[in-house]
Scaffold this active site. Sequence first.
Site, PDB file in Angstrom:
ATOM      1  N   ASP A  47       0.840  -1.194   0.000  1.00 36.99           N
ATOM      2  CA  ASP A  47       0.000   0.000   0.000  1.00 36.99           C
ATOM      3  C   ASP A  47       0.877   1.245   0.000  1.00 36.99           C
ATOM      4  OD1 ASP A  47      -2.922   1.184   0.788  1.00 36.99           O
ATOM      5  OD2 ASP A  47      -1.337   2.285   1.828  1.00 36.99           O
ATOM      6  N   TYR A  52       2.751  10.145  -0.500  1.00 42.77           N
ATOM      7  CA  TYR A  52       3.834   9.669   0.352  1.00 42.77           C
ATOM      8  C   TYR A  52       5.205  10.027  -0.215  1.00 42.77           C
ATOM      9  CZ  TYR A  52       0.210   6.626   2.398  1.00 42.77           C
ATOM     10  OH  TYR A  52      -0.926   6.128   2.993  1.00 42.77           O
ATOM     11  N   LYS A  81      -3.012   5.918  -4.300  1.00 45.70           N
ATOM     12  CA  LYS A  81      -4.121   6.822  -4.003  1.00 45.70           C
ATOM     13  C   LYS A  81      -4.003   8.138  -4.763  1.00 45.70           C
ATOM     14  CE  LYS A  81      -3.811   4.890   0.628  1.00 45.70           C
ATOM     15  NZ  LYS A  81      -2.435   4.381   0.500  1.00 45.70           N
ATOM     16  N   HIS A 114      -7.596   9.563  -1.666  1.00 48.37           N
ATOM     17  CA  HIS A 114      -6.833   9.602  -0.420  1.00 48.37           C
ATOM     18  C   HIS A 114      -7.582  10.298   0.710  1.00 48.37           C
ATOM     19  CE1 HIS A 114      -2.413   9.560   1.124  1.00 48.37           C
ATOM     20  NE2 HIS A 114      -3.267   9.304   2.096  1.00 48.37           N
TER      21      HIS A 114
END
Length: 270
Positions: A47, A52, A81, A114
Amino acid sequence: MTHKLEHVTFFNGHKMPIVGLGTWQSPNGEVGQAVDAALEAGYRHIDTAYAYGNEAEIGQTLKKWFDSGRLKREDVFIVTKLPFNGNRAESVEKYLKKSLEALQLEYVDLYLIHHPVGHLDVDGSVFPRDQDGKLLIDMNTDHISLWKKCCTKKNVWQLFPLASSLSSARRIVQLSPMSDPVVVDIAQRHGKTPAQVLLRHLMQHRIVVIPKSVKPERIQQNFDVFDFELTPEDMEKLDTLDMGPKGRMFGDSIGPERLRHPEYPFKERY
């Protein structure tokens, strides 16, 4: 027992491994090694997210495994996401392509929105700010059109949000479930760690877990949850620890401007 908990099955028959590696706050320089350790341990679910900032390093590790022939692309379930600044229908394809390029993949298995709060898309920044440092919030995101675009692009008709229930960052309250006496007692009786008990508790509720770590030994430990089963009494005791809204509240260190958004999900106070 173990076979029944290996996957959750979507309505269309696709299967998602019930344990995955979470990579939120896994920094570049470490996240690739974490993914490598996870795949070695048997994880088949990774994931990540555009926000990120670590998709490229994850992609390098995945490519290494696929090129070596040790795994095929279809062996690994990859989730990423749509970023906050992409929360509009016309931006879905743009940011999906960016993620696919970084991950060096032709497709992802699950694409999530997200967060319901959208940011303006300024120079591609996930967290755009004005000259005073305030977040530029998009107050006009059409979530219905956004969901339709995410769901039809790759013929996905239902998306499942994943909760990072063991993460403490940005929490309003500091929770320590792994030191709770009930959890500790159950862990001791099963010869397991409190973390393994908490993961197993969610798994037996058919909830996908994505524990995050960059330490190989912890990554392996988080995957060693298929060889025991919590009793109905264990499950009931753990269920009673549910704190309701107090256990689900997050602060917003990203920017207080987000609190003004009509879709901000954490407005409930206690």
